[in-house]
Write a protein that holds these residues in place. Structure first.
Motif, PDB file in Angstrom:
ATOM      1  N   GLY A 163       0.822  -1.206   0.000  1.00 48.62           N
ATOM      2  CA  GLY A 163       0.000   0.000   0.000  1.00 48.62           C
ATOM      3  C   GLY A 163       0.855   1.255   0.000  1.00 48.62           C
ATOM      4  O   GLY A 163       0.583   2.213  -0.742  1.00 48.62           O
ATOM      5  N   LYS A 164       1.904   1.263   0.805  1.00 41.98           N
ATOM      6  CA  LYS A 164       2.793   2.426   0.853  1.00 41.98           C
ATOM      7  C   LYS A 164       3.547   2.590  -0.465  1.00 41.98           C
ATOM      8  O   LYS A 164       3.661   3.706  -0.990  1.00 41.98           O
ATOM      9  CB  LYS A 164       3.771   2.302   2.025  1.00 41.98           C
ATOM     10  N   ILE A 165       4.081   1.502  -0.984  1.00 35.25           N
ATOM     11  CA  ILE A 165       4.804   1.588  -2.256  1.00 35.25           C
ATOM     12  C   ILE A 165       3.887   2.134  -3.344  1.00 35.25           C
ATOM     13  O   ILE A 165       4.263   3.056  -4.080  1.00 35.25           O
ATOM     14  CB  ILE A 165       5.393   0.220  -2.670  1.00 35.25           C
ATOM     15  N   ASP A 166       2.695   1.587  -3.455  1.00 34.93           N
ATOM     16  CA  ASP A 166       1.766   2.030  -4.500  1.00 34.93           C
ATOM     17  C   ASP A 166       1.426   3.511  -4.356  1.00 34.93           C
ATOM     18  O   ASP A 166       1.395   4.246  -5.353  1.00 34.93           O
ATOM     19  CB  ASP A 166       0.497   1.180  -4.494  1.00 34.93           C
ATOM     20  N   ASN A 167       1.191   3.978  -3.122  1.00 36.33           N
ATOM     21  CA  ASN A 167       0.901   5.398  -2.894  1.00 36.33           C
ATOM     22  C   ASN A 167       2.091   6.286  -3.252  1.00 36.33           C
ATOM     23  O   ASN A 167       1.924   7.351  -3.852  1.00 36.33           O
ATOM     24  CB  ASN A 167       0.484   5.651  -1.440  1.00 36.33           C
ATOM     25  N   VAL A 168       3.290   5.855  -2.888  1.00 34.60           N
ATOM     26  CA  VAL A 168       4.479   6.648  -3.182  1.00 34.60           C
ATOM     27  C   VAL A 168       4.758   6.659  -4.680  1.00 34.60           C
ATOM     28  O   VAL A 168       5.140   7.697  -5.238  1.00 34.60           O
ATOM     29  CB  VAL A 168       5.698   6.150  -2.374  1.00 34.60           C
ATOM     30  N   LEU A 169       4.550   5.547  -5.363  1.00 35.24           N
ATOM     31  CA  LEU A 169       4.732   5.525  -6.814  1.00 35.24           C
ATOM     32  C   LEU A 169       3.816   6.538  -7.492  1.00 35.24           C
ATOM     33  O   LEU A 169       4.252   7.284  -8.383  1.00 35.24           O
ATOM     34  CB  LEU A 169       4.476   4.120  -7.376  1.00 35.24           C
ATOM     35  N   LEU A 170       2.571   6.597  -7.059  1.00 33.49           N
ATOM     36  CA  LEU A 170       1.628   7.585  -7.607  1.00 33.49           C
ATOM     37  C   LEU A 170       2.098   9.010  -7.303  1.00 33.49           C
ATOM     38  O   LEU A 170       2.037   9.890  -8.166  1.00 33.49           O
ATOM     39  CB  LEU A 170       0.229   7.356  -7.040  1.00 33.49           C
ATOM     40  N   PHE A 171       2.560   9.247  -6.080  1.00 35.81           N
ATOM     41  CA  PHE A 171       3.058  10.563  -5.677  1.00 35.81           C
ATOM     42  C   PHE A 171       4.249  10.983  -6.537  1.00 35.81           C
ATOM     43  O   PHE A 171       4.322  12.132  -7.004  1.00 35.81           O
ATOM     44  CB  PHE A 171       3.446  10.524  -4.196  1.00 35.81           C
ATOM     45  N   LEU A 172       5.198  10.074  -6.740  1.00 35.36           N
ATOM     46  CA  LEU A 172       6.383  10.395  -7.539  1.00 35.36           C
ATOM     47  C   LEU A 172       5.996  10.765  -8.969  1.00 35.36           C
ATOM     48  O   LEU A 172       6.488  11.755  -9.524  1.00 35.36           O
ATOM     49  CB  LEU A 172       7.364   9.224  -7.533  1.00 35.36           C
ATOM     50  N   LYS A 173       5.120   9.982  -9.557  1.00 36.78           N
ATOM     51  CA  LYS A 173       4.668  10.248 -10.926  1.00 36.78           C
ATOM     52  C   LYS A 173       3.908  11.565 -11.000  1.00 36.78           C
ATOM     53  O   LYS A 173       4.147  12.380 -11.904  1.00 36.78           O
ATOM     54  CB  LYS A 173       3.799   9.099 -11.428  1.00 36.78           C
ATOM     55  N   ALA A 174       3.000  11.792 -10.073  1.00 37.21           N
ATOM     56  CA  ALA A 174       2.178  13.006 -10.085  1.00 37.21           C
ATOM     57  C   ALA A 174       3.015  14.266  -9.902  1.00 37.21           C
ATOM     58  O   ALA A 174       2.647  15.336 -10.403  1.00 37.21           O
ATOM     59  CB  ALA A 174       1.117  12.934  -8.982  1.00 37.21           C
TER      60      ALA A 174
END
Length: 186
Positions: A163-174
């Motif tokens: 869950g944390k990895i997926d949220n951070v991946l979205l944050f980095l891309k955004a």
């Protein structure tokens, strides 16, 4: 969500808005909290009795086991500091040799590659999880205690980590974070 620099130009940590500490600080705080660790081992006693740990000598007393983890966490902090110094000086081991691909559901990523790192003592229960941003540049997203051979055998750790990895991946891309230099602008 914001990014905190731990070691200049090489190690960063995510700081989730709802948390008091970034993930690097939070991991070490828990790994050095005797009461938390004793409760953690008591709550996960079934995993400590698995076949995986029968071949590895670990203390059966939760307080002794907790003290081992505390000592190991201090060793890991010292080791990471040495790795940071090596990385800054172009020596090895550096962060690229410390972290390893997490694999699993992330094995096909070519950017923002999830990574794992172990404590310096073997066997170790401690894990730092990060995302590789650039050569020798990592963003810590979680620290955990792994009590099974495979992460899928520890659903609580797996679900929280993914869950944390997926949220951070979205944050980095955004936020258009593509390389180490972009982390400093956060």
């Amino acid at each position: 969500m914001k990014i905190t620099e731990i070691y200049t130009d090489s190690l960063f940590a995510i700081h989730f808005d709802e948390k008091d500490q970034n993930e690097y600080e939070a991991a070490f705080s828990l790994w050095q909290d005797l009461d938390y660790l004793v409760d953690f081992f008591a709550a996960n006693s079934g995993l400590l009795e698995s076949e995986f740990w029968k071949s590895i000598p670990i203390p059966t007393d939760y307080e002794e086991l907790a003290q081992n983890v505390i000592n190991e966490s201090f060793d890991l902090q010292d080791y990471i500091q040495q790795i940071a110094e090596n990385t800054a000086n172009g020596a090895e081991p550096d962060f690229d040799s410390f972290f390893q691909d997490l694999g699993g559901k992330y094995k096909f990523l070519r950017q923002y590659i999830p990574q794992k790192a172990y404590g310096p003592n073997q066997p170790t229960m401690l894990r730092l999880y990060a995302i590789r941003i650039d050569a020798n540049c990592y963003l810590i997203v979680h620290g955990g205690i792994k009590l099974t051979k495979e992460i899928h055998d520890t659903p609580a750790l797996r679900d929280e980590l993914f869950g944390k990895i997926d949220n951070v991946l979205l944050f980095l891309k955004a936020n258009g974070i593509l390389e180490g230099e972009d982390l400093k602008e956060e």
